[in-house]
Design an enzyme around this catalytic site. Structure first.
Site, PDB file in Angstrom:
ATOM      1  N   ASP A 199       0.841  -1.196   0.000  1.00 48.98           N
ATOM      2  CA  ASP A 199       0.000   0.000   0.000  1.00 48.98           C
ATOM      3  C   ASP A 199       0.880   1.252   0.000  1.00 48.98           C
ATOM      4  O   ASP A 199       2.057   1.212   0.363  1.00 48.98           O
ATOM      5  CB  ASP A 199      -0.891   0.034   1.245  1.00 48.98           C
ATOM      6  CG  ASP A 199      -1.764  -1.201   1.369  1.00 48.98           C
ATOM      7  OD1 ASP A 199      -2.398  -1.586   0.363  1.00 48.98           O
ATOM      8  OD2 ASP A 199      -1.816  -1.785   2.470  1.00 48.98           O
ATOM      9  N   ASP A 224      -1.099  -2.373  -4.325  1.00 51.06           N
ATOM     10  CA  ASP A 224      -2.295  -2.762  -3.582  1.00 51.06           C
ATOM     11  C   ASP A 224      -3.214  -1.537  -3.422  1.00 51.06           C
ATOM     12  O   ASP A 224      -3.801  -1.093  -4.383  1.00 51.06           O
ATOM     13  CB  ASP A 224      -1.921  -3.391  -2.239  1.00 51.06           C
ATOM     14  CG  ASP A 224      -3.040  -4.272  -1.682  1.00 51.06           C
ATOM     15  OD1 ASP A 224      -3.800  -4.855  -2.476  1.00 51.06           O
ATOM     16  OD2 ASP A 224      -3.146  -4.401  -0.456  1.00 51.06           O
ATOM     17  N   ASP A 225      -3.326  -0.977  -2.247  1.00 50.42           N
ATOM     18  CA  ASP A 225      -4.245   0.137  -2.017  1.00 50.42           C
ATOM     19  C   ASP A 225      -3.488   1.440  -1.763  1.00 50.42           C
ATOM     20  O   ASP A 225      -2.311   1.434  -1.375  1.00 50.42           O
ATOM     21  CB  ASP A 225      -5.144  -0.166  -0.815  1.00 50.42           C
ATOM     22  CG  ASP A 225      -5.944  -1.436  -1.008  1.00 50.42           C
ATOM     23  OD1 ASP A 225      -6.632  -1.555  -2.039  1.00 50.42           O
ATOM     24  OD2 ASP A 225      -5.865  -2.324  -0.135  1.00 50.42           O
ATOM     25  N   LYS A 262      -9.248   2.494   1.807  1.00 53.70           N
ATOM     26  CA  LYS A 262      -9.841   1.287   2.414  1.00 53.70           C
ATOM     27  C   LYS A 262      -9.961   1.548   3.911  1.00 53.70           C
ATOM     28  O   LYS A 262      -8.984   1.483   4.657  1.00 53.70           O
ATOM     29  CB  LYS A 262      -8.967   0.065   2.125  1.00 53.70           C
ATOM     30  CG  LYS A 262      -9.527  -1.239   2.678  1.00 53.70           C
ATOM     31  CD  LYS A 262      -8.555  -2.388   2.475  1.00 53.70           C
ATOM     32  CE  LYS A 262      -8.548  -2.867   1.053  1.00 53.70           C
ATOM     33  NZ  LYS A 262      -7.692  -4.082   0.894  1.00 53.70           N
ATOM     34  N   ALA A 429     -23.708  27.951   1.216  1.00 49.50           N
ATOM     35  CA  ALA A 429     -23.592  26.610   1.796  1.00 49.50           C
ATOM     36  C   ALA A 429     -22.320  25.970   1.254  1.00 49.50           C
ATOM     37  O   ALA A 429     -21.736  26.461   0.273  1.00 49.50           O
ATOM     38  CB  ALA A 429     -24.820  25.764   1.451  1.00 49.50           C
ATOM     39  N   ASP A 431     -19.871  23.587  -0.888  1.00 45.77           N
ATOM     40  CA  ASP A 431     -19.943  22.926  -2.186  1.00 45.77           C
ATOM     41  C   ASP A 431     -19.881  21.418  -1.979  1.00 45.77           C
ATOM     42  O   ASP A 431     -19.452  20.927  -0.927  1.00 45.77           O
ATOM     43  CB  ASP A 431     -18.780  23.352  -3.071  1.00 45.77           C
ATOM     44  CG  ASP A 431     -18.765  24.846  -3.345  1.00 45.77           C
ATOM     45  OD1 ASP A 431     -19.807  25.505  -3.143  1.00 45.77           O
ATOM     46  OD2 ASP A 431     -17.690  25.348  -3.743  1.00 45.77           O
ATOM     47  N   GLU A 436     -13.514  23.440  -2.165  1.00 50.30           N
ATOM     48  CA  GLU A 436     -14.449  24.545  -1.986  1.00 50.30           C
ATOM     49  C   GLU A 436     -14.068  25.674  -2.947  1.00 50.30           C
ATOM     50  O   GLU A 436     -12.912  26.103  -3.003  1.00 50.30           O
ATOM     51  CB  GLU A 436     -14.402  25.045  -0.540  1.00 50.30           C
ATOM     52  CG  GLU A 436     -15.328  26.202  -0.244  1.00 50.30           C
ATOM     53  CD  GLU A 436     -16.795  25.824  -0.172  1.00 50.30           C
ATOM     54  OE1 GLU A 436     -17.625  26.742  -0.086  1.00 50.30           O
ATOM     55  OE2 GLU A 436     -17.109  24.612  -0.215  1.00 50.30           O
TER      56      GLU A 436
END
Length: 440
Positions: A199, A224-225, A262, A429, A431, A436
């Site tokens: 990872d 992997d991740d 993950k 408000a 986004d 933003e």
């Protein structure tokens, strides 16, 4: 009162006047005393000389690490550099980049850890790590940085072209991983070469290890991740981080899992070893692009997570909230649609398979996500969809690049479409998504 302030001022002045500075250089010698003109060769020697409050500056150049420099062995691990003394800063010398190359360290039947942070209040900044090896052909892993201490800060690290995980936090509280890049890491040796443990960043701490944070980090082309919190016993926060193209090589050959973020899960860990309570992780203002599987993934977690203002683009599944049923002996291995998740202001677009899967909406708190709103998202909502901008250089202070990728046009209905959840925003408000806009 003035007397006490005077005493404190004298104490602090004395403390800082005793702080020392040492220097490491590829051309140094460990027989030297570590001054600017007589630097040592290894961080190991600099640590021997330094004490809490001291700073070690690491000069630029290539440090080709050798087997004889390994600090210690412990069972299956070889710790090349073990930073165990508290309160020392290890900083790249200004405007220079030290590169540590581990290609020659191939300890047989050992998991190689380039840097182990086993002390507390240690700061490491500005170094580059390549070439960390794997020699074991069965299930294993190596690591560029392994964190086992408390109150440590890893900053502006470049961890790439290794067979190893970039940063692996396994113990400790109050650790900050800030503005680091982990990319093109792939274990081509173990378990057939798929790189299933490699990872970009991982946090797998114990129940009482709290307040560990990843902020401003990027992970891409890891086999992997990008970010992995499996088997994590305490809540972790991942904030303003980017994960893209994980699960692939740089030429888009498929490798291992390939999720962006993950967030949890315990695999087949026995019921008696599960933490109590099961933590809820927080992933906020993060970006996932083009990952092989899910951009944001709950990974069979046994509790809900908090997902705030994230953006997902062109992942196979942009949001996958898969959970397990309950943390009891009968149900802890039973997969069910996600429950107890809190999701607000999230944005997704152009998933290659599914936008949102495996979620029980009635059992979650959902507010102003793109899948809740009657909005038709299109390319023209964004200033740019040029993915080459993801790997643009960082800013001078080490923070993520600021460019137009996935930022909203002033005409987009996604602006001000969120709900106020405690974070600052501009306009009427928040986004949707991780960026933003600034049109006010």
């Amino acid at each position: 009162m003035r007397h006490k302030i005077l005493i404190l001022s004298i104490f602090l002045s004395s403390f800082f006047s005793f702080a020392k500075t040492y220097y490491v250089s590829p051309n140094g010698s460990d027989a030297n005393n570590g001054t600017l003109n007589h630097p040592v060769e290894t961080i190991k020697k600099a640590q021997e000389l330094a004490n809490s409050g001291d700073t070690v500056y690491i000069r630029g150049g290539v440090y080709t690490m050798k087997e004889e420099q390994i600090a210690r062995y412990n069972k299956m691990w070889a710790y090349v550099t073990d930073l165990h003394k508290n309160g020392i800063s290890y900083l790249a010398y200004p405007n220079e980049t030290p590169l540590f190359d581990y290609k020659n360290i191939k300890s047989e039947n050992k998991r190689i850890v380039a840097f182990c942070i086993s002390g507390d209040y240690i700061h490491v900044k500005g170094i580059e790590v390549i070439g960390v090896q794997v020699t074991i052909k069965s299930h294993t892993q190596s690591e560029c940085f392994e964190v086992r201490g408390n109150n440590n800060k890893l900053e502006n690290l470049q961890l790439h072209d290794n067979m190893a995980i970039g940063v692996y936090v396994i113990r400790g509280s109050n650790n900050l991983i800030l503005n680091c890049d982990a990319y093109s890491n792939w274990d081509s040796v173990s378990e057939g070469g798929k790189g299933g443990n490699t990872d970009g960043f991982g946090c797998h701490v114990q129940k009482n290890d709290v307040n560990n944070v990843f902020k401003g980090c990027r992970a891409w082309f890891n086999s992997d991740d990008g970010f992995d919190l499996i088997n994590c016993g305490s809540a972790v926060r991942i904030e303003n981080c980017w994960a893209f193209y994980n699960g692939y090589s740089s030429d888009l050959v498929s490798r291992a899992d390939g999720n962006g973020f993950k967030a949890g899960g315990f695999g087949k860990t026995g019921h008696d070893k599960l933490p109590n309570p099961i933590p809820s992780h927080t992933i906020q203002f993060c970006l996932a692009v083009g990952n092989k599987q899910s951009g944001f993934y709950a990974n069979h977690h046994l509790n809900g997570d908090n997902w705030y203002n994230n953006s997902a683009y062109r992942n196979r599944k942009n949001y996958n909230m898969l959970n397990r049923k309950a943390a009891n002996a009968a149900d802890y291995l039973t997969d069910v649609p996600g429950w107890n998740h809190v999701m607000s202001n999230n944005l997704g677009y152009k998933a290659t398979a599914d936008e949102l899967v495996e979620i029980d909406k009635s059992a979650c708190v959902l507010k102003n996500n793109y899948f809740d709103l009657n909005l038709k998202i299109k390319d023209s909502d964004f200033l740019s969809l040029d993915e080459s901008l993801l790997t643009a250089p960082r800013q001078a202070d080490g923070s993520l690049p600021e460019n137009n990728f996935f930022r909203l046009k002033s005409t987009s209905a996604l602006i001000d479409a969120g709900t106020h959840i405690g974070f600052p925003f501009k306009g009427a408000a928040p986004d949707l998504g991780c960026f933003e806009s600034d049109y006010y």
